[in-house]
Design a protein around this motif. Structure first.
Motif, PDB file in Angstrom:
ATOM      1  N   LEU A   1       0.796  -1.231   0.000  1.00  0.00           N
ATOM      2  CA  LEU A   1       0.000   0.000   0.000  1.00  0.00           C
ATOM      3  C   LEU A   1       0.828   1.281   0.000  1.00  0.00           C
ATOM      4  CD1 LEU A   1      -2.898  -0.727   2.524  1.00  0.00           C
ATOM      5  CD2 LEU A   1      -3.020  -0.657   0.027  1.00  0.00           C
TER       6      LEU A   1
ATOM      7  N   TYR B   1      -6.378  -0.654   6.742  1.00  0.00           N
ATOM      8  CA  TYR B   1      -5.411  -1.184   5.776  1.00  0.00           C
ATOM      9  C   TYR B   1      -5.914  -2.469   5.131  1.00  0.00           C
ATOM     10  CZ  TYR B   1      -2.049   1.981   8.097  1.00  0.00           C
ATOM     11  OH  TYR B   1      -1.401   3.076   8.620  1.00  0.00           O
TER      12      TYR B   1
ATOM     13  N   LEU C   1      -6.207  -3.117   1.117  1.00  0.00           N
ATOM     14  CA  LEU C   1      -5.528  -4.226   0.452  1.00  0.00           C
ATOM     15  C   LEU C   1      -6.526  -5.115  -0.303  1.00  0.00           C
ATOM     16  CD1 LEU C   1      -2.902  -5.184   3.172  1.00  0.00           C
ATOM     17  CD2 LEU C   1      -2.394  -4.412   0.833  1.00  0.00           C
TER      18      LEU C   1
END
Length: 173
Positions: A121, A163, A167
């Protein structure tokens, strides 16, 4: 449950923010490698965080997905057996994703300032303003906004999602 005010932002680079964070920090930097495995959970998020071979934490938390500062309720339980715990939780609930990151931690008063390099990321800033029992969210939100200003992070850089969700949106090859 413990609670804090969290805010996350995408940043150009950790290297550019490092001197600003160090300048305002009361402690740090501390370098931490984290491997987070998320499990299916209908009433919040459940993740197992591994730090090393024999050190980890099981973390349950609840928070909304919004770009600004948001309240998060959490419970943390240390574990020395994260591999077998991961296996048991995956069998019981199903794995929902995995996040690996290198975190540089600073403390600014009661706020944890995370400079995160997330595998797949890029670089992010995350603030966690720890609230005392009975303390209003507005106090934590005010602290978060002050720190964003000191760190020269603009509202357009703020990120809504966790996160693991970012993802999951990436194309698979």
């Amino acid at each position: 449950m413990a609670r804090n005010i969290e805010i996350k932002a995408r940043i150009d680079s950790i290297d550019s923010l490092l001197p600003l964070a160090a300048k305002i920090a009361s402690e740090g930097p501390t370098e931490i490698l984290q491997d987070d495995t998320f499990f299916t959970c209908s009433n919040g998020r459940l993740k197992l965080r591994a730090f090393s071979e024999h050190e980890g934490q099981l973390i349950f938390y609840q928070r909304s997905d919004s770009a600004g500062p948001k309240e998060s309720f959490y419970v943390i339980s240390p574990t020395a057996s994260h591999d077998t715990l991961r296996q048991a939780l995956a069998l019981a609930y199903g794995e929902g994703g995995r996040v690996r990151k290198h975190r540089t931690l600073f403390l600014v008063g009661r706020t944890r300032v995370h400079l995160d390099r997330v595998e797949g990321l890029g670089d992010f800033l995350e603030l966690e303003v720890v609230l005392n029992e009975g303390e209003s969210n507005e106090i934590g939100i005010s602290v978060a906004h002050e720190l964003l200003e000191k760190l020269a992070v603009s509202p357009r850089q703020l990120v809504e999602e966790a996160y693991v969700d970012l993802l999951a949106k990436l194309p698979t090859s």
